[in-house]
Design a protein around this motif. Structure first.
Motif, PDB file in Angstrom:
ATOM      1  N   GLN A 141      -5.119  -7.116  -0.064  1.00 10.12           N
ATOM      2  CA  GLN A 141      -6.433  -6.625   0.389  1.00 10.12           C
ATOM      3  C   GLN A 141      -6.661  -5.620   1.769  1.00 10.12           C
ATOM      4  OE1 GLN A 141      -9.794  -9.756   0.939  1.00 10.12           O
ATOM      5  NE2 GLN A 141      -7.459 -10.844   1.386  1.00 10.12           N
ATOM      6  N   PRO A 142      -6.078  -4.616   0.910  1.00  9.37           N
ATOM      7  CA  PRO A 142      -6.767  -3.660   1.862  1.00  9.37           C
ATOM      8  C   PRO A 142      -7.575  -2.756   2.736  1.00  9.37           C
ATOM      9  CG  PRO A 142      -6.104  -2.527   0.110  1.00  9.37           C
ATOM     10  CD  PRO A 142      -5.994  -3.833   0.032  1.00  9.37           C
ATOM     11  N   VAL A 143      -8.034  -1.959   3.372  1.00 12.19           N
ATOM     12  CA  VAL A 143      -9.355  -1.430   3.528  1.00 12.19           C
ATOM     13  C   VAL A 143      -8.909  -0.040   4.874  1.00 12.19           C
ATOM     14  CG1 VAL A 143     -11.379  -1.286   5.082  1.00 12.19           C
ATOM     15  CG2 VAL A 143     -10.238  -3.952   4.166  1.00 12.19           C
ATOM     16  N   PRO A 144      -8.737   1.026   3.576  1.00 16.97           N
ATOM     17  CA  PRO A 144      -9.085   1.855   3.801  1.00 16.97           C
ATOM     18  C   PRO A 144     -10.012   2.679   5.447  1.00 16.97           C
ATOM     19  CG  PRO A 144      -9.771   1.895   2.243  1.00 16.97           C
ATOM     20  CD  PRO A 144      -9.770   1.158   2.710  1.00 16.97           C
ATOM     21  N   LEU A 145      -9.193   3.461   6.715  1.00 15.57           N
ATOM     22  CA  LEU A 145      -9.620   3.086   7.498  1.00 15.57           C
ATOM     23  C   LEU A 145      -9.643   4.248   8.389  1.00 15.57           C
ATOM     24  CD1 LEU A 145     -11.095   0.339   9.184  1.00 15.57           C
ATOM     25  CD2 LEU A 145     -11.957   1.642   7.914  1.00 15.57           C
ATOM     26  N   LYS A 148      -3.316 -12.981   3.014  1.00 15.41           N
ATOM     27  CA  LYS A 148      -4.715 -13.372   3.299  1.00 15.41           C
ATOM     28  C   LYS A 148      -5.768 -12.367   3.822  1.00 15.41           C
ATOM     29  CE  LYS A 148      -3.322 -17.894   2.452  1.00 15.41           C
ATOM     30  NZ  LYS A 148      -3.093 -19.664   2.921  1.00 15.41           N
ATOM     31  N   ALA A 149      -4.910 -11.624   4.310  1.00 12.84           N
ATOM     32  CA  ALA A 149      -4.913 -10.733   5.664  1.00 12.84           C
ATOM     33  C   ALA A 149      -6.171  -9.748   4.740  1.00 12.84           C
ATOM     34  CB  ALA A 149      -4.443 -10.674   6.237  1.00 12.84           C
ATOM     35  N   LYS A 150      -7.724  -8.998   5.902  1.00 11.27           N
ATOM     36  CA  LYS A 150      -8.357  -7.775   5.554  1.00 11.27           C
ATOM     37  C   LYS A 150      -7.441  -6.831   6.175  1.00 11.27           C
ATOM     38  CE  LYS A 150     -11.899  -9.765   7.161  1.00 11.27           C
ATOM     39  NZ  LYS A 150     -13.314  -9.852   7.698  1.00 11.27           N
ATOM     40  N   LEU A 151      -6.684  -5.483   6.014  1.00  8.48           N
ATOM     41  CA  LEU A 151      -5.582  -4.990   6.171  1.00  8.48           C
ATOM     42  C   LEU A 151      -5.569  -4.142   6.469  1.00  8.48           C
ATOM     43  CD1 LEU A 151      -2.113  -5.092   6.731  1.00  8.48           C
ATOM     44  CD2 LEU A 151      -1.796  -4.451   4.886  1.00  8.48           C
ATOM     45  N   TYR A 152      -5.568  -3.328   7.448  1.00 13.85           N
ATOM     46  CA  TYR A 152      -6.197  -1.307   7.604  1.00 13.85           C
ATOM     47  C   TYR A 152      -5.064  -1.066   7.031  1.00 13.85           C
ATOM     48  CZ  TYR A 152      -5.199   3.085   9.871  1.00 13.85           C
ATOM     49  OH  TYR A 152      -5.123   4.333  10.094  1.00 13.85           O
ATOM     50  N   THR A 153      -5.476   0.046   6.045  1.00 16.31           N
ATOM     51  CA  THR A 153      -4.090   0.674   5.820  1.00 16.31           C
ATOM     52  C   THR A 153      -5.201   1.922   6.033  1.00 16.31           C
ATOM     53  OG1 THR A 153      -3.346   1.725   3.995  1.00 16.31           O
ATOM     54  CG2 THR A 153      -5.349   1.176   3.086  1.00 16.31           C
ATOM     55  N   SER A 154      -4.242   3.570   5.743  1.00 14.62           N
ATOM     56  CA  SER A 154      -4.827   4.784   6.234  1.00 14.62           C
ATOM     57  C   SER A 154      -5.655   5.471   5.498  1.00 14.62           C
ATOM     58  CB  SER A 154      -3.538   5.565   6.240  1.00 14.62           C
ATOM     59  OG  SER A 154      -2.832   5.193   7.580  1.00 14.62           O
ATOM     60  N   ILE A 176     -11.660  -5.695   9.454  1.00 12.63           N
ATOM     61  CA  ILE A 176     -10.163  -5.411   8.861  1.00 12.63           C
ATOM     62  C   ILE A 176      -9.962  -7.010  10.511  1.00 12.63           C
ATOM     63  CG2 ILE A 176      -9.717  -3.527   8.030  1.00 12.63           C
ATOM     64  CD1 ILE A 176      -8.700  -2.901  11.248  1.00 12.63           C
ATOM     65  N   ASP A 177      -9.092  -6.951   9.857  1.00 14.32           N
ATOM     66  CA  ASP A 177      -8.520  -8.732  10.821  1.00 14.32           C
ATOM     67  C   ASP A 177      -6.744  -8.276  11.265  1.00 14.32           C
ATOM     68  OD1 ASP A 177      -7.919  -9.672   9.010  1.00 14.32           O
ATOM     69  OD2 ASP A 177      -9.030 -10.883   8.566  1.00 14.32           O
ATOM     70  N   GLN A 200      -3.825   1.681  -3.356  1.00 17.99           N
ATOM     71  CA  GLN A 200      -3.970   1.299  -5.247  1.00 17.99           C
ATOM     72  C   GLN A 200      -2.476   0.428  -5.386  1.00 17.99           C
ATOM     73  OE1 GLN A 200      -6.432   1.160  -7.702  1.00 17.99           O
ATOM     74  NE2 GLN A 200      -4.517   0.480  -9.281  1.00 17.99           N
ATOM     75  N   TRP A 201      -1.285   0.384  -4.515  1.00 17.03           N
ATOM     76  CA  TRP A 201      -0.731  -0.304  -4.001  1.00 17.03           C
ATOM     77  C   TRP A 201      -0.510  -1.091  -3.545  1.00 17.03           C
ATOM     78  CZ3 TRP A 201       2.388  -2.066  -0.566  1.00 17.03           C
ATOM     79  CH2 TRP A 201       4.354  -3.160  -0.442  1.00 17.03           C
ATOM     80  N   TYR A 202      -1.133  -2.056  -2.422  1.00 14.61           N
ATOM     81  CA  TYR A 202      -1.907  -2.968  -1.910  1.00 14.61           C
ATOM     82  C   TYR A 202      -2.163  -3.434  -2.813  1.00 14.61           C
ATOM     83  CZ  TYR A 202      -0.341  -2.236   3.320  1.00 14.61           C
ATOM     84  OH  TYR A 202       0.255  -1.538   4.166  1.00 14.61           O
ATOM     85  N   LYS A 203      -2.984  -3.159  -3.261  1.00 12.39           N
ATOM     86  CA  LYS A 203      -4.147  -3.911  -4.655  1.00 12.39           C
ATOM     87  C   LYS A 203      -3.303  -4.755  -5.478  1.00 12.39           C
ATOM     88  CE  LYS A 203      -8.420  -1.900  -3.843  1.00 12.39           C
ATOM     89  NZ  LYS A 203      -9.909  -1.302  -3.499  1.00 12.39           N
ATOM     90  N   GLU A 204      -2.576  -3.947  -6.377  1.00  9.09           N
ATOM     91  CA  GLU A 204      -1.951  -4.070  -7.504  1.00  9.09           C
ATOM     92  C   GLU A 204      -0.453  -4.859  -6.735  1.00  9.09           C
ATOM     93  OE1 GLU A 204       0.124  -0.726  -8.163  1.00  9.09           O
ATOM     94  OE2 GLU A 204      -1.594   0.085 -10.167  1.00  9.09           O
ATOM     95  N   ASN A 205      -0.451  -5.625  -5.802  1.00 12.25           N
ATOM     96  CA  ASN A 205       0.638  -6.204  -5.118  1.00 12.25           C
ATOM     97  C   ASN A 205      -0.113  -7.528  -4.653  1.00 12.25           C
ATOM     98  OD1 ASN A 205       3.384  -5.620  -5.730  1.00 12.25           O
ATOM     99  ND2 ASN A 205       2.405  -2.856  -5.128  1.00 12.25           N
TER     100      ASN A 205
END
Length: 329
Positions: free
Chosen positions: A181-185, A159-165, A199-200, A173-178
């Motif tokens: 909710q990744p947010v690349p930054l 449920k979180a807006k999750l930071y990823t590199s 992101i939170d 893509q892996w995050y989304k498929e599973n």
């Protein structure tokens, strides 16, 4: 005539201009925050290099507000010649470093360090293929999940807006498929992302969350270590070739001393950082052993696809073999 040529040759060898040309004035690029334990360790190494080589090797440690991808690109242009890279930066150089980002792959710091040491010859070769010399490893601590709202399991994290590199499209893509909710930054944009609500939640070692001031927007930390955050200090082969062979061993010794210091000091800094953040309002979210076991099982299932995809099969298998050898003892 021969005597004259010999005299000219001796004069050239003794020329101050030539001696200056043999000196190495280097710059080190990093995104690590000023006055952090990592910054202090790098500057101590720079001081040791200069003193031990009688000034033949001088290293200027320069922080940057840019990202590690920019540092890596600039290294190809010979400025900077040295870099202290975090794990995301290393994975940009070679995706084999992703093995250290697999959640729950390692059960302890000792186990992770054992695997790192076992794989070091392979990593030296992989970096050499990209024109880089491995000087030494760095330790960033162990990543935990920090969040604005309590997270105790996979459903909460999804449920979180999750930071990823940023730049790692495969991970996004892996995050989304599973179901995440990744947010690349870029790492340098995390604070902005937190302040704007972009992101939170994010994975970070406690000391990193403290020194980067990220924890101010995330008052919860899941008290389960996910993975070690290793880094490395590297130099371009072009710069390395300019250093006298007699001085190279001295540089590596100082880098090894910095590595030993960080691997001893950073875990302690993590503990102190948690205590300090708790004083400032951080809440630790703890779960029982059955829930931890279930979480590990779910994550193991999710990351089983990393072998041969995010992590080259040879590195994955070598890491697994080294881990098994450690556990057998």
């Amino acid at each position: 005539m021969k005597t004259l040529r010999f005299a000219v040759a001796v004069a050239l060898l003794a020329s101050p201009a030539l001696l200056v040309a043999q000196r190495a004035n280097l710059r080190l690029g990093t995104i690590l925050p000023a006055n952090s334990v990592w910054d202090r360790a790098l500057k101590q190494m720079a001081s040791d290099w200069q003193e031990a080589t009688d000034g033949r090797v001088r290293l200027q440690v320069r922080g940057t507000t840019g990202d590690e991808a920019t540092i890596i690109r600039r290294m190809r242009l010979n400025n900077p010649q040295v870099a202290a890279l975090t794990l995301p930066g290393l994975t940009e150089v070679d995706d084999s470093f992703n093995v250290f980002g697999i959640p729950f792959f390692f059960a302890s710091d000792a186990e992770a360090v054992h695997v790192l040491e076992a794989l070091t010859p392979l990593y030296r070769d992989k970096l050499a293929e990209r024109g880089l010399v491995l000087l030494g490893w760095g330790h960033g601590g162990w990543a935990h999940i920090f969040s604005a709202h309590p997270i105790r399991g996979i459903p909460d994290l999804q449920k979180a807006k999750l930071y990823t590199s940023a730049g790692d499209d495969g991970m996004v893509q892996w995050y989304k498929e599973n179901g995440f909710q990744p947010v690349p930054l870029e790492l340098t944009d995390v604070l902005m992302g937190l302040n704007t609500g972009l992101i939170d939640a994010y994975p970070s070692p406690p000391y990193g969350a403290l020194v980067f001031q990220w924890y101010r927007q995330t008052s919860h930390m899941l008290d389960i270590p996910l993975s070690p955050v290793f880094g490395a200090t590297v130099m371009t082969e072009r710069a390395w070739a300019r250093i006298d062979e007699a001085d190279r061993g001295t540089l590596l010794e100082a880098a090894a001393e910095m590595q030993a210091f960080l691997f001893d000091e950073v875990p302690r800094q993590d503990e102190e950082a948690v205590a300090e953040m708790q004083k400032r309002g951080l809440t630790l979210s703890s779960v029982g052993e059955p829930e931890v076991a279930l979480l590990r099982a779910i994550v193991d299932t999710l990351t089983a696809t990393w072998r041969g995809d995010r992590v080259p099969a040879d590195i994955y298998d070598a890491a697994l073999a080294a881990r098994s050898a450690f556990r057998a003892n």
